[in-house]
Design an enzyme around this catalytic site. Structure first.
Site, PDB file in Angstrom:
ATOM      1  N   GLU A  93      15.258 -13.830  -0.233  1.00 35.13           N
ATOM      2  CA  GLU A  93      15.658 -14.990   0.568  1.00 35.13           C
ATOM      3  C   GLU A  93      14.596 -16.094   0.517  1.00 35.13           C
ATOM      4  O   GLU A  93      14.850 -17.219   0.966  1.00 35.13           O
ATOM      5  CB  GLU A  93      15.877 -14.584   2.022  1.00 35.13           C
ATOM      6  CG  GLU A  93      17.024 -13.595   2.227  1.00 35.13           C
ATOM      7  CD  GLU A  93      17.113 -13.127   3.667  1.00 35.13           C
ATOM      8  OE1 GLU A  93      16.528 -13.809   4.544  1.00 35.13           O
ATOM      9  OE2 GLU A  93      17.739 -12.087   3.919  1.00 35.13           O
TER      10      GLU A  93
ATOM     11  N   ASP B 131       0.840  -1.187   0.000  1.00 39.39           N
ATOM     12  CA  ASP B 131       0.000   0.000   0.000  1.00 39.39           C
ATOM     13  C   ASP B 131       0.883   1.247   0.000  1.00 39.39           C
ATOM     14  O   ASP B 131       1.896   1.310   0.705  1.00 39.39           O
ATOM     15  CB  ASP B 131      -0.894  -0.029   1.249  1.00 39.39           C
ATOM     16  CG  ASP B 131      -1.919   1.064   1.266  1.00 39.39           C
ATOM     17  OD1 ASP B 131      -2.784   1.074   0.382  1.00 39.39           O
ATOM     18  OD2 ASP B 131      -1.865   1.916   2.175  1.00 39.39           O
TER      19      ASP B 131
END
Length: 549
Positions: free
Chosen positions: A264, A204
């Site tokens: 990751e 957002d």
């Protein structure tokens, strides 16, 4: 850290946005919830989407319906529990759907423990976790920044006797990203959900994280004349150039930190919401280089303008700026009037809705469908006394707010609540009124109609999965035309000419000069155009996909 593999499912993948409050209510309390979403995931999979984006379901006082977070690492009880979320992820993955969640990092709720501590004094451990500033000598706010929801972006606090910054409601204070501890804490909340198995994030207000540390005034843009469709004439927020209150250079550095974290985790992605004076330029900047956002979307197709020259200009500008950047194209979301009404008026032409969907699914980028657009839902009419949206209540009557696009999803035409609740005994009426104008468009009705818009979407998305140029290919815009938007998507030797007549009159379009023989591609569901020699003749709101042979 080791960079995990990424299968790039998101690159060209179709994302289906779910607004949980309005999607499906599993327990009859009038509010959609996670269990309701889980029960309806088969519908999304059958549509042909590749993933879902869930609007916020975190703990919240719900002043802005979840976009004011009071606990980033828990589910609000009205939506269920963490166990419900785990069940949702498990079911989605079993159906081959990725799960993206909405992360609201720029601000929190004023009930978040961080803000409660921050406002308690000027010398507590979290005193500078939010944006605080002294008043000017005459007691007025520190600068001229405005809130998107109206009025000053500064709210006086009697505890600290200072102003705090809020880009949205006064109950949504902005976090201070200039403090590294804030960044670390927020990255920790992102990691929490990654460890639970989410496949990505919709961020957002992704360009709102940093503000100008010197708190300099924004320059004036001038009162709108009505000629600029990007400026809302009833909201003075658009009367400034937002040079200092968002889109600061430091924002890119934080996004690099965020990307490093996502890298990751295998096969994850993030799409950022970009609202700026030049949103296309910001989308390009934020998605270039492979070290920030994977993709981003702006608001250029979320307004009323939809002529062929206008869409051509949007695509042309983005392609000029983009470099290796990747857009996400949405025609609707939970914050804007539904595109059936914005583009089609009170009685949208069904052919226009099909044409718009076909265009969206053939752009270079990742399409995002807002729940109900595949049903052709028009904007619902909400009486003032039924409004829930604080923005709409503030801006009434010139702006009706966002509730009209957030009404309960119509699943079953014969049910009083159109199938929003899955139980026989409903204890509360839906949080927004059911739009009975949507009854004839209910999902169960359209599923039984071979020529319905829902079945068109299903056919289009299934066909698209077999057209690699539409997913991975380059885009070459053809010259602007007063009625027709046309471009070529190509990958290797394979080329697809995409032609869309965005007008209510017949139009002709000549095949590219370099093309030899050509033929209409079958099975997309798009119709209303035919080849006459080297000329494509398009009926009103007609279009075609054409292949060189």
């Amino acid at each position: 850290m080791t960079k995990a593999a990424n299968n790039n499912w998101w690159r060209g993948g179709v994302i289906y946005q779910i607004y949980p409050r309005s999607f499906a209510d599993s327990n009859g309390d009038g509010i959609g919830d996670l269990a309701g979403v889980t029960a309806r995931l088969d519908y999304v999979a059958q549509l042909g989407a590749d993933g879902i984006w869930l609007s916020p379901f975190f703990k919240s006082p719900m002043k802005d319906f979840g976009y004011d977070v009071s606990d980033y690492c828990d589910v609000d009880p009205m939506f269920g529990t963490l166990a419900d979320f785990r069940a949702l992820v498990e079911r989605a993955h079993a159906l081959g759907l990725k799960v993206m969640i909405d992360q609201v990092l720029s601000h929190s709720a004023d009930q978040h423990p961080w803000f409660v501590e921050s406002r308690s004094s000027k010398d507590n451990p979290k005193a500078d976790w939010y944006v605080w500033a002294d008043a000017k000598s005459d007691g007025t706010p520190p600068n001229n920044w405005l809130s998107i929801f109206g009025g000053s972006a500064w709210q006086w606090d009697t505890r600290r006797c200072q102003y705090y910054m809020h880009n949205f409601l006064t109950s949504q204070p902005d976090l201070n990203f200039h403090n590294p501890e804030v960044q670390d804490a927020l990255l920790g909340t992102v990691k929490f959900w990654l460890d639970l198995g989410v496949d990505g994030y919709r961020l957002d207000t992704a360009n709102f994280y940093f503000h100008d540390a010197k708190l300099r005034d924004n320059p004036p843009r001038g009162r709108p004349t009505g000629e600029d469709p990007a400026v809302n004439a009833v909201n003075p927020y658009g009367w400034q150039w937002h040079k200092h209150d968002k889109s600061q250079p430091e924002n890119l550095v934080f996004l690099q930190r965020l990307r490093t974290l996502l890298d990751e985790y295998p096969n994850t992605t993030m799409v950022g919401e970009i609202g700026d004076d030049d949103g296309l330029a910001r989308v390009a900047e934020y998605t270039q280089g492979g070290d920030k956002l994977h993709m981003a979307y702006c608001f250029d197709l979320l307004g009323s303008a939809h002529s062929a020259p206008y869409i051509h200009s949007v695509l042309e500008r983005f392609e000029q700026l983009a470099g290796g950047g990747w857009p996400c194209w949405a025609l609707s979301n939970h914050d804007v009037t539904r595109f059936a009404t914005r583009w089609g008026g009170d009685t949208p032409n069904p052919q226009l809705l099909r044409l718009a969907a076909a265009m969206q699914m053939s752009l270079r980028g990742s399409p995002c469908i807002y729940q109900g657009d595949e049903l052709g839902l028009p904007e619902a009419v909400i009486a003032f006394e039924d409004l829930q949206d604080p923005y709409g209540i503030t801006m009434w009557p010139e702006f009706k707010g966002r509730d009209g696009c957030r009404t309960p999803m119509p699943w079953q035409a014969s049910a009083d609540d159109l199938g929003f609740s899955a139980v026989d005994v409903v204890t509360s009426k839906p949080w927004l009124p059911v739009a009975h104008a949507h009854q004839s468009l209910a999902a169960d009705v359209q599923a039984q109609q071979p020529d319905s818009l829902l079945n068109f979407y299903r056919q289009l998305l299934a066909w698209r999965k077999q057209q690699s140029p539409l997913i991975n290919g380059r885009l070459q815009l053809l010259p602007s035309h007063p009625q027709v938007l046309a471009f070529v998507r190509s990958e290797g030797a394979q080329q697809i000419l995409c032609v869309f007549n965005f007008s209510d009159a017949e139009a002709t379009f000549a095949l590219p000069a370099a093309w030899g023989e050509a033929a209409l591609l079958p099975s997309s569901g798009l119709d209303g155009a035919g080849l006459q020699g080297r000329t494509l003749v398009c009926k009103p709101w007609g279009g075609a996909f054409v292949a060189a042979v």
